[in-house]
Motif scaffolding. Structure first.
Motif, PDB file in Angstrom:
ATOM      1  N   PHE A 130       0.862  -1.183   0.000  1.00 14.52           N
ATOM      2  CA  PHE A 130       0.000   0.000   0.000  1.00 14.52           C
ATOM      3  C   PHE A 130       0.898   1.231   0.000  1.00 14.52           C
ATOM      4  O   PHE A 130       1.970   1.230   0.618  1.00 14.52           O
ATOM      5  N   SER A 131       0.459   2.305  -0.631  1.00 16.67           N
ATOM      6  CA  SER A 131       1.190   3.572  -0.558  1.00 16.67           C
ATOM      7  C   SER A 131       1.094   4.131   0.859  1.00 16.67           C
ATOM      8  O   SER A 131       0.005   4.247   1.416  1.00 16.67           O
ATOM      9  N   SER A 132       2.251   4.481   1.444  1.00 12.37           N
ATOM     10  CA  SER A 132       2.231   5.085   2.783  1.00 12.37           C
ATOM     11  C   SER A 132       1.485   6.414   2.786  1.00 12.37           C
ATOM     12  O   SER A 132       0.827   6.764   3.768  1.00 12.37           O
ATOM     13  N   ALA A 133       1.602   7.152   1.694  1.00 19.29           N
ATOM     14  CA  ALA A 133       0.997   8.487   1.634  1.00 19.29           C
ATOM     15  C   ALA A 133      -0.523   8.403   1.651  1.00 19.29           C
ATOM     16  O   ALA A 133      -1.190   9.296   2.178  1.00 19.29           O
ATOM     17  N   ASP A 134      -1.073   7.332   1.073  1.00 17.24           N
ATOM     18  CA  ASP A 134      -2.519   7.131   1.035  1.00 17.24           C
ATOM     19  C   ASP A 134      -2.782   5.644   0.825  1.00 17.24           C
ATOM     20  O   ASP A 134      -2.698   5.157  -0.298  1.00 17.24           O
ATOM     21  N   PRO A 135      -3.104   4.924   1.910  1.00 17.26           N
ATOM     22  CA  PRO A 135      -3.306   3.471   1.779  1.00 17.26           C
ATOM     23  C   PRO A 135      -4.489   3.075   0.903  1.00 17.26           C
ATOM     24  O   PRO A 135      -4.697   1.885   0.669  1.00 17.26           O
ATOM     25  N   GLY A 136      -5.231   4.044   0.375  1.00 19.69           N
ATOM     26  CA  GLY A 136      -6.231   3.727  -0.646  1.00 19.69           C
ATOM     27  C   GLY A 136      -5.589   3.299  -1.947  1.00 19.69           C
ATOM     28  O   GLY A 136      -6.257   2.753  -2.835  1.00 19.69           O
ATOM     29  N   GLU A 137      -4.282   3.572  -2.083  1.00 21.59           N
ATOM     30  CA  GLU A 137      -3.542   3.125  -3.272  1.00 21.59           C
ATOM     31  C   GLU A 137      -2.833   1.822  -2.927  1.00 21.59           C
ATOM     32  O   GLU A 137      -2.037   1.766  -1.981  1.00 21.59           O
ATOM     33  N   VAL A 138      -3.077   0.775  -3.728  1.00 19.39           N
ATOM     34  CA  VAL A 138      -2.640  -0.579  -3.384  1.00 19.39           C
ATOM     35  C   VAL A 138      -2.317  -1.348  -4.668  1.00 19.39           C
ATOM     36  O   VAL A 138      -2.837  -1.012  -5.742  1.00 19.39           O
ATOM     37  N   ILE A 139      -1.510  -2.371  -4.551  1.00 18.79           N
ATOM     38  CA  ILE A 139      -1.177  -3.173  -5.735  1.00 18.79           C
ATOM     39  C   ILE A 139      -2.445  -3.755  -6.369  1.00 18.79           C
ATOM     40  O   ILE A 139      -3.393  -4.124  -5.679  1.00 18.79           O
ATOM     41  N   SER A 140      -2.415  -3.838  -7.693  1.00 22.26           N
ATOM     42  CA  SER A 140      -3.550  -4.331  -8.479  1.00 22.26           C
ATOM     43  C   SER A 140      -3.045  -5.378  -9.462  1.00 22.26           C
ATOM     44  O   SER A 140      -2.196  -5.079 -10.310  1.00 22.26           O
ATOM     45  N   ASN A 141      -3.587  -6.596  -9.369  1.00 20.95           N
ATOM     46  CA  ASN A 141      -3.162  -7.614 -10.344  1.00 20.95           C
ATOM     47  C   ASN A 141      -3.617  -7.247 -11.754  1.00 20.95           C
ATOM     48  O   ASN A 141      -2.885  -7.433 -12.719  1.00 20.95           O
ATOM     49  N   GLY A 142      -4.830  -6.708 -11.886  1.00 21.74           N
ATOM     50  CA  GLY A 142      -5.325  -6.362 -13.220  1.00 21.74           C
ATOM     51  C   GLY A 142      -4.488  -5.303 -13.901  1.00 21.74           C
ATOM     52  O   GLY A 142      -4.119  -5.428 -15.079  1.00 21.74           O
TER      53      GLY A 142
END
Ligand SMILES: [Zn+2]
Length: 192
Positions: A37-49
């Motif tokens: 997850f991005s530390s700056a905003d955990p709404g951003e996360v790895i995506s397999n697609g």
């Protein structure tokens, strides 16, 4: 310093931009689910697609990057002595055990272990995506049928991933029978 994740458990920690995470299968035959997850905003996360789309492969190894739901690369694979990983399947969970292993005790699985480890970072269960499943052996045949086979790793096999931004990492020693060849072993990691 090398840290150990005990069998059927998980951990979470920060990984600074530019640092490299080395994940080792110390005994061989063990899967480790990785989340970033991005530390700056955990709404951003790895995506397999997103990752399959931009990397144009489902066989990710040295040189491939793991992309986020917001189309930013979060990690780059810089070393890989195994070359067999999975980014199709979700972390094993209580429901997985009820579905596939009705005759065995239910376990909270990688999903439950990740939820607990990531809670202090403000990450909740509903935001956990498909994990990048290190060393997990999920062949796809010509008909599209998938199987879960034991990992091909031997003792000491490892993967290194470099952080392309500041990250929160979730990491497990997987709890599911099939993915780990029927027995459960630790996972080691260190930040380099
Ligand atoms: Zn698992």
């Amino acid at each position: 310093m090398t840290e150990r994740i005990n069998p059927r458990s998980g951990a979470a920690f920060k990984l600074a931009k530019g640092a490299t995470l080395c994940v080792i299968d110390p005994e061989g035959g063990q899967v480790s689910d990785l989340l970033a997850f991005s530390s700056a905003d955990p709404g951003e996360v790895i995506s397999n697609g997103r990752t399959f789309d931009y990397e144009e492969t489902i066989r990710l190894t040295i040189g491939n990057r793991l992309w986020s739901n917001r189309s930013n690369p979060l990690l780059e694979i810089v070393d890989d002595s195994c070359g067999v990983h999975d980014f199709l399947l979700t972390p094993c969970s209580e429901a997985t055990f009820r579905h596939f292993y009705a005759d065995k005790p239910v376990h909270r699985g990688c999903f439950g272990n990740l939820v607990e480890a990531l809670a202090p970072y403000g990450i909740n269960a509903d935001t956990i995506p498909v994990a990048f499943n290190l060393f997990m052996n999920v062949p796809v045949d010509g008909e599209g049928k998938i199987r879960v086979l034991p990992p091909t790793t031997k003792a000491g096999d490892l993967i290194r991933l470099r952080a392309l931004t500041d990250l929160i990492i979730g990491l497990t020693a997987c709890s599911a029978y099939d993915s780990c060849g029927g027995s459960f072993k630790p996972i080691d990691y260190r930040i380099e």
